[in-house]
Every structure is written in C-alpha cells, then in structure tokens.
Design a protein around this motif. Sequence first.
Motif, PDB file in Angstrom:
ATOM      1  N   LEU A   1      37.143  47.231  46.327  1.00  0.00           N
ATOM      2  CA  LEU A   1      38.102  46.252  46.825  1.00  0.00           C
ATOM      3  C   LEU A   1      38.362  45.139  45.818  1.00  0.00           C
ATOM      4  O   LEU A   1      39.425  44.510  45.840  1.00  0.00           O
ATOM      5  CB  LEU A   1      37.573  45.665  48.140  1.00  0.00           C
ATOM      6  CG  LEU A   1      38.501  44.812  48.967  1.00  0.00           C
ATOM      7  CD1 LEU A   1      39.704  45.625  49.399  1.00  0.00           C
ATOM      8  CD2 LEU A   1      37.775  44.248  50.157  1.00  0.00           C
TER       9      LEU A   1
ATOM     10  N   PRO B   1      41.764  45.603  42.820  1.00  0.00           N
ATOM     11  CA  PRO B   1      43.151  45.237  43.159  1.00  0.00           C
ATOM     12  C   PRO B   1      43.305  43.791  43.622  1.00  0.00           C
ATOM     13  O   PRO B   1      44.347  43.175  43.384  1.00  0.00           O
ATOM     14  CB  PRO B   1      43.533  46.193  44.283  1.00  0.00           C
ATOM     15  CG  PRO B   1      42.400  47.085  44.517  1.00  0.00           C
ATOM     16  CD  PRO B   1      41.278  46.679  43.652  1.00  0.00           C
ATOM     17  N   THR B   2      42.275  43.231  44.255  1.00  0.00           N
ATOM     18  CA  THR B   2      42.412  41.842  44.684  1.00  0.00           C
ATOM     19  C   THR B   2      42.376  40.875  43.501  1.00  0.00           C
ATOM     20  O   THR B   2      43.068  39.853  43.517  1.00  0.00           O
ATOM     21  CB  THR B   2      41.311  41.471  45.697  1.00  0.00           C
ATOM     22  OG1 THR B   2      40.036  41.805  45.163  1.00  0.00           O
ATOM     23  CG2 THR B   2      41.525  42.185  47.015  1.00  0.00           C
TER      24      THR B   2
ATOM     25  N   ASN C   1      48.031  43.130  47.865  1.00  0.00           N
ATOM     26  CA  ASN C   1      46.951  42.828  48.803  1.00  0.00           C
ATOM     27  C   ASN C   1      47.135  43.551  50.136  1.00  0.00           C
ATOM     28  O   ASN C   1      46.173  44.053  50.717  1.00  0.00           O
ATOM     29  CB  ASN C   1      46.843  41.329  49.048  1.00  0.00           C
ATOM     30  CG  ASN C   1      45.936  40.657  48.051  1.00  0.00           C
ATOM     31  OD1 ASN C   1      45.028  41.272  47.517  1.00  0.00           O
ATOM     32  ND2 ASN C   1      46.197  39.390  47.804  1.00  0.00           N
TER      33      ASN C   1
ATOM     34  N   THR D   1      46.238  47.195  49.603  1.00  0.00           N
ATOM     35  CA  THR D   1      44.803  47.329  49.330  1.00  0.00           C
ATOM     36  C   THR D   1      43.983  47.242  50.609  1.00  0.00           C
ATOM     37  O   THR D   1      43.116  48.082  50.872  1.00  0.00           O
ATOM     38  CB  THR D   1      44.350  46.236  48.348  1.00  0.00           C
ATOM     39  OG1 THR D   1      45.074  46.379  47.136  1.00  0.00           O
ATOM     40  CG2 THR D   1      42.866  46.327  48.080  1.00  0.00           C
TER      41      THR D   1
ATOM     42  N   TRP E   1      41.692  49.937  52.575  1.00  0.00           N
ATOM     43  CA  TRP E   1      40.285  49.609  52.782  1.00  0.00           C
ATOM     44  C   TRP E   1      39.869  49.753  54.248  1.00  0.00           C
ATOM     45  O   TRP E   1      38.809  50.285  54.555  1.00  0.00           O
ATOM     46  CB  TRP E   1      40.023  48.189  52.297  1.00  0.00           C
ATOM     47  CG  TRP E   1      38.612  47.759  52.484  1.00  0.00           C
ATOM     48  CD1 TRP E   1      38.125  46.954  53.460  1.00  0.00           C
ATOM     49  CD2 TRP E   1      37.486  48.125  51.695  1.00  0.00           C
ATOM     50  NE1 TRP E   1      36.789  46.776  53.321  1.00  0.00           N
ATOM     51  CE2 TRP E   1      36.353  47.500  52.233  1.00  0.00           C
ATOM     52  CE3 TRP E   1      37.337  48.920  50.565  1.00  0.00           C
ATOM     53  CZ2 TRP E   1      35.095  47.636  51.706  1.00  0.00           C
ATOM     54  CZ3 TRP E   1      36.079  49.056  50.032  1.00  0.00           C
ATOM     55  CH2 TRP E   1      34.973  48.428  50.595  1.00  0.00           C
TER      56      TRP E   1
END
Length: 136
Positions: free
Chosen positions: A3, A6-7, A44, A47, A51
């Motif tokens: 995670l 991409p954040t 976000n 993503t 997740w």
Amino acid sequence: MHLAYPTVVAALLFSVGVYGVLARRNAILVLMSVELMLNAVNLNLVTFDVWYRDRLHGGQVLTLFTIVIAAAEIGLGLAIVLLVFRNRQMIDVDRLRALSEDTDSIEVAAPRPAGRASAEGDAAPEPAPAHEEAAP
C-alpha cells in the motif's frame, strides 16, 4: 501489492500540484497543477479500492466521476482563460485580481423615473392619437 508505494507516489503528485497552484502565475499552469492534484486523488481511490477488495469497486467508480468532473473543469477553465486573454492580453493570475472592467472609463447613467422628463430638458414623447378623422 504494498500500500505504501502508490500512496507515496500520490502524495508526491499532490505535493507537486499544490506547489504549482501556489507558486505559478500562469493560469494554464495553475490548471495543470489542479489536474495533477486530481490525478493523485484518483490514484489513491484506485489503490484503496484494490487494497480493500471491494466487490462493488466503489473507488474505481468514484475515479470515473472524478475524471468526468476534471474534464468539465478543464473545459470551463480554458474557456475562461481564453476570454480573459482576449480582453486583457495576459493570463498572469497575480495581475488579474479584479475581473471587472475599469470603472473610470465607463459612464453609468442614472435611471430615470418612468413618465418624467430628464434633467436635460427632453420631454417624453406624446402618445399618438387613437384615431384620425378624415378631412372633408
């Protein structure tokens, strides 16, 4: 998928967009910076949708809505920038604080009350006669 990757990329994109909005003077570059911030939000959303393994894919649906709003925003923004450039011959955001025209060059006439003559002496036109009689 981790995670964090991409954040972090989204945070960097958003930071570059905020810097572009705050530091740039050109209106087109400001619009491009806003687009960078919207793309960071989209990253976000996707993503966190992946997740959480959402069955309805809410993050991807919200991303589509964000893309539609970004397209409308850039269309209206560029139209406004083009009109301002036609009128002012510049798109420097700092120099365009007031979007109204110069009030010194515009003469504003005071409204006249209906049915009264103005101060200059021109009287209101007389009404036409309802019917005319033929001369014998």
